[in-house]
Design a protein around this motif. Sequence first.
Motif, mmCIF file in Angstrom:
data_model
loop_
_atom_site.group_PDB
_atom_site.id
_atom_site.type_symbol
_atom_site.label_atom_id
_atom_site.label_comp_id
_atom_site.label_asym_id
_atom_site.label_seq_id
_atom_site.Cartn_x
_atom_site.Cartn_y
_atom_site.Cartn_z
ATOM 1 N N ILE A 51 0.834 -1.203 0.000
ATOM 2 C CA ILE A 51 0.000 0.000 0.000
ATOM 3 C C ILE A 51 0.868 1.252 0.000
ATOM 4 C CG2 ILE A 51 -1.733 1.302 1.310
ATOM 5 C CD1 ILE A 51 -2.907 -1.358 2.202
ATOM 6 N N GLY A 52 2.035 1.173 0.650
ATOM 7 C CA GLY A 52 2.958 2.307 0.613
ATOM 8 C C GLY A 52 3.399 2.626 -0.800
ATOM 9 N N ARG A 53 3.639 1.593 -1.606
ATOM 10 C CA ARG A 53 4.022 1.823 -3.005
ATOM 11 C C ARG A 53 2.859 2.413 -3.789
ATOM 12 N NH1 ARG A 53 6.492 4.032 -5.875
ATOM 13 N NH2 ARG A 53 7.664 3.365 -7.705
ATOM 14 N N LEU A 54 1.646 1.971 -3.487
ATOM 15 C CA LEU A 54 0.468 2.547 -4.137
ATOM 16 C C LEU A 54 0.277 3.999 -3.738
ATOM 17 C CD1 LEU A 54 -2.050 -0.441 -3.797
ATOM 18 C CD2 LEU A 54 -0.767 0.252 -5.829
ATOM 19 N N VAL A 55 0.627 4.326 -2.496
ATOM 20 C CA VAL A 55 0.589 5.729 -2.058
ATOM 21 C C VAL A 55 1.555 6.559 -2.886
ATOM 22 C CG1 VAL A 55 1.238 7.280 -0.165
ATOM 23 C CG2 VAL A 55 -0.205 5.294 0.295
ATOM 24 N N ASP A 56 2.761 6.031 -3.104
ATOM 25 C CA ASP A 56 3.734 6.753 -3.930
ATOM 26 C C ASP A 56 3.215 6.980 -5.344
ATOM 27 O OD1 ASP A 56 5.598 6.869 -1.874
ATOM 28 O OD2 ASP A 56 6.537 4.974 -2.434
ATOM 29 N N ALA A 57 2.442 6.008 -5.865
ATOM 30 C CA ALA A 57 1.985 6.086 -7.256
ATOM 31 C C ALA A 57 0.726 6.925 -7.413
ATOM 32 C CB ALA A 57 1.740 4.674 -7.793
ATOM 33 N N PHE A 58 -0.242 6.782 -6.475
ATOM 34 C CA PHE A 58 -1.553 7.406 -6.673
ATOM 35 C C PHE A 58 -1.865 8.529 -5.682
ATOM 36 C CE2 PHE A 58 -2.025 2.978 -8.213
ATOM 37 C CZ PHE A 58 -2.313 3.258 -9.535
ATOM 38 N N GLY A 59 -0.996 8.749 -4.715
ATOM 39 C CA GLY A 59 -1.251 9.787 -3.740
ATOM 40 C C GLY A 59 -1.848 9.222 -2.465
ATOM 41 N N GLU A 231 12.500 -7.992 -9.688
ATOM 42 C CA GLU A 231 12.812 -6.629 -9.265
ATOM 43 C C GLU A 231 14.106 -6.118 -9.888
ATOM 44 O OE1 GLU A 231 10.260 -4.964 -7.064
ATOM 45 O OE2 GLU A 231 9.682 -6.599 -8.388
ATOM 46 N N ARG A 232 15.053 -7.005 -10.109
ATOM 47 C CA ARG A 232 16.329 -6.571 -10.696
ATOM 48 C C ARG A 232 16.186 -6.212 -12.177
ATOM 49 N NH1 ARG A 232 21.005 -7.631 -7.850
ATOM 50 N NH2 ARG A 232 22.192 -7.853 -9.781
ATOM 51 N N GLY A 233 15.137 -6.741 -12.833
ATOM 52 C CA GLY A 233 14.956 -6.459 -14.245
ATOM 53 C C GLY A 233 13.821 -5.508 -14.563
ATOM 54 N N ALA A 234 12.989 -5.183 -13.567
ATOM 55 C CA ALA A 234 11.829 -4.320 -13.816
ATOM 56 C C ALA A 234 12.259 -2.866 -13.980
ATOM 57 C CB ALA A 234 10.830 -4.441 -12.669
ATOM 58 N N PRO A 235 11.664 -2.135 -14.934
ATOM 59 C CA PRO A 235 12.027 -0.723 -15.124
ATOM 60 C C PRO A 235 11.597 0.161 -13.952
ATOM 61 C CG PRO A 235 10.165 -1.334 -16.524
ATOM 62 C CD PRO A 235 10.677 -2.603 -15.927
ATOM 63 N N ALA A 236 10.494 -0.188 -13.295
ATOM 64 C CA ALA A 236 10.026 0.564 -12.135
ATOM 65 C C ALA A 236 9.642 -0.443 -11.055
ATOM 66 C CB ALA A 236 8.830 1.443 -12.499
ATOM 67 N N PHE A 238 8.857 -2.616 -7.608
ATOM 68 C CA PHE A 238 8.145 -2.394 -6.341
ATOM 69 C C PHE A 238 9.152 -2.036 -5.245
ATOM 70 C CE2 PHE A 238 6.790 -5.058 -2.542
ATOM 71 C CZ PHE A 238 6.135 -4.023 -1.915
ATOM 72 N N LEU A 239 10.216 -2.819 -5.113
ATOM 73 C CA LEU A 239 11.321 -2.515 -4.216
ATOM 74 C C LEU A 239 12.602 -2.487 -5.051
ATOM 75 C CD1 LEU A 239 10.590 -4.769 -1.086
ATOM 76 C CD2 LEU A 239 10.157 -2.325 -1.338
ATOM 77 N N ASP A 240 13.239 -1.345 -5.123
ATOM 78 C CA ASP A 240 14.464 -1.228 -5.896
ATOM 79 C C ASP A 240 15.600 -1.864 -5.085
ATOM 80 O OD1 ASP A 240 16.674 -0.513 -7.384
ATOM 81 O OD2 ASP A 240 15.826 1.417 -7.969
ATOM 82 N N LEU A 241 15.873 -3.135 -5.354
ATOM 83 C CA LEU A 241 16.826 -3.884 -4.552
ATOM 84 C C LEU A 241 18.242 -3.347 -4.686
ATOM 85 C CD1 LEU A 241 15.524 -7.525 -5.122
ATOM 86 C CD2 LEU A 241 15.011 -5.954 -3.253
ATOM 87 N N MET A 371 9.276 7.325 -0.226
ATOM 88 C CA MET A 371 9.052 7.430 1.209
ATOM 89 C C MET A 371 7.894 6.555 1.661
ATOM 90 S SD MET A 371 9.981 8.529 4.111
ATOM 91 C CE MET A 371 11.244 9.700 3.636
ATOM 92 N N GLY A 372 6.817 6.505 0.857
ATOM 93 C CA GLY A 372 5.671 5.678 1.246
ATOM 94 C C GLY A 372 6.042 4.215 1.349
ATOM 95 N N ALA A 373 6.735 3.689 0.335
ATOM 96 C CA ALA A 373 7.137 2.281 0.350
ATOM 97 C C ALA A 373 8.151 2.016 1.458
ATOM 98 C CB ALA A 373 7.718 1.889 -1.009
ATOM 99 N N SER A 374 9.089 2.939 1.666
ATOM 100 C CA SER A 374 10.105 2.752 2.708
ATOM 101 C C SER A 374 9.470 2.756 4.098
ATOM 102 C CB SER A 374 11.168 3.852 2.613
ATOM 103 O OG SER A 374 11.838 3.802 1.375
ATOM 104 N N ALA A 375 8.528 3.686 4.319
ATOM 105 C CA ALA A 375 7.836 3.733 5.603
ATOM 106 C C ALA A 375 6.989 2.480 5.807
ATOM 107 C CB ALA A 375 6.953 4.980 5.684
ATOM 108 N N GLY A 376 6.343 2.041 4.729
ATOM 109 C CA GLY A 376 5.566 0.814 4.829
ATOM 110 C C GLY A 376 6.440 -0.375 5.158
ATOM 111 N N LEU A 377 7.651 -0.419 4.583
ATOM 112 C CA LEU A 377 8.558 -1.525 4.858
ATOM 113 C C LEU A 377 9.050 -1.485 6.305
ATOM 114 C CD1 LEU A 377 9.648 -3.898 3.248
ATOM 115 C CD2 LEU A 377 11.662 -2.544 2.685
ATOM 116 N N LEU A 378 9.193 -0.286 6.883
ATOM 117 C CA LEU A 378 9.546 -0.200 8.302
ATOM 118 C C LEU A 378 8.465 -0.848 9.151
ATOM 119 C CD1 LEU A 378 11.616 1.046 10.354
ATOM 120 C CD2 LEU A 378 9.992 2.935 10.583
#
Length: 437
Positions: A51-59, A231-236, A238-241, A371-378
């Motif tokens: 959901i944090g990643r969706l927050v980054d994408a859609f607000g 994730e290593r091959g995706a252009p965008a 979910f988690l930039d490893l 930030m949304g995805a990083s906070a969600g991962l925390l």
Amino acid sequence: MVLGSVLNPINSSMLAVALIPIGRAFGAPPSQTAWLVSGLYLATAVGQPVIGRLVDAFGPRRLYLVGTALVGVAGLVGVLAPDLWVLVVSRVLLGFGTSAAYPASMSLLRTESERTGLKSPSGILATLSASSQVISVVGPTLGGVLIGVGGWHLIFGINVPLSAACLVLGARRLPRTPKGERSDAGTDVPGMVLFAASLTAFMLFLMGPGLAHAYLVLIGLAAGALFVRRERGAPAPFLDLRVLGGNGPLLATYARQLLAYTTAYVFLYGYAQWLQEGRGLGASAAGLLLLPMSLAALAVTVLTGRRPQVRGKLAVGAVLQLVGCASLLFLGADSPVWLLVLVGVVFGVPQGLNGLANQNALYAQADPARMGASAGLLRTFTYLGALLAAAANAAFFQDGATTAGLHDLAWLLVAVAALFLVVSLADRSLRRVGREA
């Protein structure tokens, strides 16, 4: 933002004093009622970064409103649940629903920081942390009061008015994301699905470890390998490893969060159950005995919250956490009330320090665009700790929350708290956090 962010900790902590009454109502042992804990945390551990990643994408506004609406639905399901497993479903829905507000809040703070030029809004971060920390430890007392007034159903029913308040305030106050800033290019649905599959498989194994469930480990490894490749091959991704792997300080923050909350949640649920079965107290009395913990956490957060530096907080929190874990070895069925109160106070101080310090560290270390995805991962690592705690409580309390089981848990906690102390003192990068604010 504060009201939405406390929905998860309040649902986490109120249940601590309700496990015994719920178990008695449905004739279920602690090994089964543990699923009420793990169900919420499994859903949250998966849901927070997704959901944090969706927050980054859609607000943040849209995700906040959808998530808090789901909380109200989950509350109704819990009130009407005819058996334990429907109640578990309610907790899973609560986990997903409460996953939106925190990453949405962190995203909004980052946006405001960029607009105003304030690098570290430590006062607002402290408010978010204080509300979550205090609610976490006030929750058992509130839960005990609600159970005393109308039974355990009320700890689910309270979500309905809370959800309604979040929807009204969110619709009126949260800013809309301009259409030009919305994009679905970075959602990476396949990556999210593989992440969820891998994490779910491993957590299900932890709830029932053994050869009979070894296939879950294989599923988790396979899904994890596919996730890394994707994730290593995706252009965008979910988690930039690549970025995450190169950010050692952020990875250390996640590790500290996992260790700190494994200890915190083992204590919260294990100690609350022991007070009722091992010490012979009622749910309301057990909740009241945990109140000094909340007061200690509140006092510490108020006194230190506006200071963005984190290294000193972690050092003090780690030492007191270790002392608190060791003190459990001296408790017994005839322990005086003053000693039970003192143990709660000792545990309350690190709860007020560790979570706040890790949150401030993440704000300084994470990529602003994620930030949304990083906070969600925390939060994911927070609830991974909670899942490990639920597994530990289920394993050591198989025959009930006995004093012998509590002492065995204490040895485990001493080891985890000692590791947390080492990890905190060894991270030299923490010296820089807060100095540029």
